[in-house]
Design an enzyme around this catalytic site. Sequence first.
Site, PDB file in Angstrom:
ATOM      1  N   TYR A   1      -3.136   2.135  16.312  1.00  0.00           N
ATOM      2  CA  TYR A   1      -1.873   2.133  17.061  1.00  0.00           C
ATOM      3  C   TYR A   1      -2.069   1.969  18.567  1.00  0.00           C
ATOM      4  O   TYR A   1      -1.333   1.243  19.214  1.00  0.00           O
ATOM      5  CB  TYR A   1      -1.086   3.424  16.770  1.00  0.00           C
ATOM      6  CG  TYR A   1      -0.587   3.461  15.343  1.00  0.00           C
ATOM      7  CD1 TYR A   1       0.623   2.892  14.998  1.00  0.00           C
ATOM      8  CD2 TYR A   1      -1.371   4.002  14.325  1.00  0.00           C
ATOM      9  CE1 TYR A   1       1.067   2.865  13.691  1.00  0.00           C
ATOM     10  CE2 TYR A   1      -0.947   3.988  12.999  1.00  0.00           C
ATOM     11  CZ  TYR A   1       0.278   3.419  12.692  1.00  0.00           C
ATOM     12  OH  TYR A   1       0.705   3.383  11.390  1.00  0.00           O
TER      13      TYR A   1
ATOM     14  N   HIS B   1      -2.513  11.077   1.068  1.00  0.00           N
ATOM     15  CA  HIS B   1      -1.924  10.833   2.389  1.00  0.00           C
ATOM     16  C   HIS B   1      -1.287  12.148   2.844  1.00  0.00           C
ATOM     17  O   HIS B   1      -0.066  12.274   2.927  1.00  0.00           O
ATOM     18  CB  HIS B   1      -0.918   9.689   2.316  1.00  0.00           C
ATOM     19  CG  HIS B   1      -0.520   9.104   3.640  1.00  0.00           C
ATOM     20  ND1 HIS B   1      -0.659   7.764   3.949  1.00  0.00           N
ATOM     21  CD2 HIS B   1       0.017   9.669   4.751  1.00  0.00           C
ATOM     22  CE1 HIS B   1      -0.208   7.533   5.166  1.00  0.00           C
ATOM     23  NE2 HIS B   1       0.218   8.693   5.680  1.00  0.00           N
TER      24      HIS B   1
ATOM     25  N   GLU C   1      -6.579   8.599   6.797  1.00  0.00           N
ATOM     26  CA  GLU C   1      -6.715   9.254   8.097  1.00  0.00           C
ATOM     27  C   GLU C   1      -7.159  10.713   7.976  1.00  0.00           C
ATOM     28  O   GLU C   1      -6.405  11.639   8.328  1.00  0.00           O
ATOM     29  CB  GLU C   1      -5.400   9.160   8.885  1.00  0.00           C
ATOM     30  CG  GLU C   1      -4.975   7.729   9.148  1.00  0.00           C
ATOM     31  CD  GLU C   1      -3.704   7.609   9.985  1.00  0.00           C
ATOM     32  OE1 GLU C   1      -3.115   8.647  10.347  1.00  0.00           O
ATOM     33  OE2 GLU C   1      -3.289   6.473  10.255  1.00  0.00           O
TER      34      GLU C   1
ATOM     35  N   GLU D   1      -2.959   0.076   8.475  1.00  0.00           N
ATOM     36  CA  GLU D   1      -1.725   0.482   9.158  1.00  0.00           C
ATOM     37  C   GLU D   1      -1.738  -0.082  10.564  1.00  0.00           C
ATOM     38  O   GLU D   1      -2.759  -0.008  11.253  1.00  0.00           O
ATOM     39  CB  GLU D   1      -1.597   2.005   9.294  1.00  0.00           C
ATOM     40  CG  GLU D   1      -1.173   2.728   8.065  1.00  0.00           C
ATOM     41  CD  GLU D   1      -0.933   4.212   8.331  1.00  0.00           C
ATOM     42  OE1 GLU D   1      -0.609   4.596   9.472  1.00  0.00           O
ATOM     43  OE2 GLU D   1      -1.099   4.987   7.372  1.00  0.00           O
TER      44      GLU D   1
ATOM     45  N   ASN E   1      -6.749   2.007  10.538  1.00  0.00           N
ATOM     46  CA  ASN E   1      -5.375   2.209  10.994  1.00  0.00           C
ATOM     47  C   ASN E   1      -5.403   2.276  12.511  1.00  0.00           C
ATOM     48  O   ASN E   1      -6.156   3.069  13.085  1.00  0.00           O
ATOM     49  CB  ASN E   1      -4.800   3.526  10.444  1.00  0.00           C
ATOM     50  CG  ASN E   1      -4.679   3.510   8.927  1.00  0.00           C
ATOM     51  OD1 ASN E   1      -4.999   2.518   8.280  1.00  0.00           O
ATOM     52  ND2 ASN E   1      -4.214   4.607   8.366  1.00  0.00           N
TER      53      ASN E   1
ATOM     54  N   ARG F   1       0.863  -1.187   0.000  1.00  0.00           N
ATOM     55  CA  ARG F   1       0.000   0.000   0.000  1.00  0.00           C
ATOM     56  C   ARG F   1       0.903   1.243   0.000  1.00  0.00           C
ATOM     57  O   ARG F   1       1.740   1.397   0.898  1.00  0.00           O
ATOM     58  CB  ARG F   1      -0.890  -0.024   1.246  1.00  0.00           C
ATOM     59  CG  ARG F   1      -1.705   1.214   1.446  1.00  0.00           C
ATOM     60  CD  ARG F   1      -2.651   1.093   2.645  1.00  0.00           C
ATOM     61  NE  ARG F   1      -3.313   2.364   2.819  1.00  0.00           N
ATOM     62  CZ  ARG F   1      -3.064   3.224   3.797  1.00  0.00           C
ATOM     63  NH1 ARG F   1      -2.186   2.937   4.748  1.00  0.00           N
ATOM     64  NH2 ARG F   1      -3.697   4.372   3.842  1.00  0.00           N
TER      65      ARG F   1
HETATM   66  O1  IFM Z   1       3.590   7.688   9.926  1.00  0.00           O
HETATM   67  C1  IFM Z   1       2.219   7.767  10.184  1.00  0.00           C
HETATM   68  C2  IFM Z   1       1.428   7.582   8.925  1.00  0.00           C
HETATM   69  O2  IFM Z   1       1.777   8.503   7.948  1.00  0.00           O
HETATM   70  C3  IFM Z   1      -0.041   7.742   9.207  1.00  0.00           C
HETATM   71  N1  IFM Z   1      -0.474   6.934  10.305  1.00  0.00           N
HETATM   72  C4  IFM Z   1       0.317   6.958  11.519  1.00  0.00           C
HETATM   73  C5  IFM Z   1       1.780   6.729  11.176  1.00  0.00           C
HETATM   74  C6  IFM Z   1       2.623   6.751  12.466  1.00  0.00           C
HETATM   75  O3  IFM Z   1       2.500   7.968  13.106  1.00  0.00           O
END
Ligand code: IFM
Length: 483
Positions: free
Chosen positions: A297, A121, A166, A371, A295, A77
């Site tokens: 985290y 992006h 995002e 992500e 995405n 991607r």
């Molecule tokens: O690096 C970023 C990415 O560009 C978008 N999502 C979060 C990642 C980590 O911060």
Amino acid sequence: MSHSSFPAGFLFGSATSAYQIEGAAAEDGRTPSIWDTFCHTPGKVLGGDTGDVAVDHYHRWRDDVQLMADLNLNAYRFSISWSRVQPTGRGPAVQRGLDFYRSLVDELLAKGITPWITLYHWDLPQELEDAGGWPERATAERFAEYASLVAGALGDRVERWTTLNEPWCSAYLGYGSGVHAPGRTDHADVLRAAHHLNLAHGLGTQALRAALPGRAQIGVSINPAAVRALTDDPADLDARRRIDALANRIFDGPMLRGVYDEDLIQDTSRLTDWSFVKDGDLADIHQPLDALGINYYTPTLVSASADRRLPRRDGHGGGEQSPWPASEDIAFHQTPGETTDMGWTIDPTGLHDLLMRYHRETGGIPLYITENGMACDDKPSPDGTVHDPDRIAYLHSHLDTVRRAIADGADVRGYFLWSLLDNFEWAYGYSKRFGTVYVDFESLARVPKSSARWYAEVARTGELPAASEALDAVDAVGDPVAD
Ligand code: IFM
């Protein structure tokens, strides 16, 4: 030995974005995006770092694709730099820009790697920002033209398309806290920008459908917050409701259900009357989708608070102002547990919550983790190899969560590790390493870390080893492959 399998055809990929890896900022007709301008504004990016060279993927793409093949990835991607293919954000395409992506796609296909394009992006052409940026409706219309142009050039060979990556970050960090480009800080503009990003997604999806063959799969990548309340106190639960509206429902409401929820409109009514939402916009935004990209985290922990000393910025670094409109009485807390080099708590349960939520709420749209990954302070050993056991543990726990969500009924069809290469981490410059491939930022040599070798084995077998076996892989390290 206990193994758990992923479904046949599951995509094991890696993700990147144009500004973070390409470099070649002024080559072949490319003109500045908002991130070029932001980076070259003193004080905006740590260490004055820029994406001028980044990791030079624009010149090393062939080696990078070979690396992906060596690592058994079956999907990649990446994003298109709008400024490279349509420099002013208007008018005809620059053929050399399109040729770059066409060559990349052809090389991926030749190696059996499915290309997955993200159109946007975060790198808006500067001229569109000068004309008002995302708070202006016209930017959404320009995006649809750009989508159509890229689809016309690559639609014969690319089947997977994402409109936006995002949009929360584009609107809230770009126009709210100002820690991302273009660095503006107006909470009413955040809401206007969010709506016009939604509209861009809707108009862009329609433009893609019109230009692409019927087999094309179109979606969007959001970064929904797994929002939790600090306590069961009704005030904290209400803080959770409000952040859920501002983080999640402001995007998935119009995109998936064709509405802005009434509580969101009420919560923000002192900032705007939402008159920028025109007749027909919600129908334009609410388009059938073939994929929803998530995405993920870390979770988000909130409480109600009148104490202004508590943080309002939720780990997105820097900036005097909170990204969150109309939320001065909401505090953000660190979720307990170990953290990554970003200071983000490692907690895969948030991913499970989100996958099950969107499984329930989308009415069956296939889900992809577009992500997921962690930043570590990776350093080469004296022999040049790079060991990152913490990243292996992170990936294992999150992939295991994906597998569990599938077992619980969620239709999850792929996982894209963030990121293939160490790269330019926005306002943190080159100080954070998310790659499974180490990049020496001086020589630009690439060295697969132990996590890359470990993930390659998961991708090859389609199976996740038991947690105890996962860390044994730390000894399986890579050799330098390209410099
Ligand atoms: O690096 C970023 C990415 O560009 C978008 N999502 C979060 C990642 C980590 O911060």
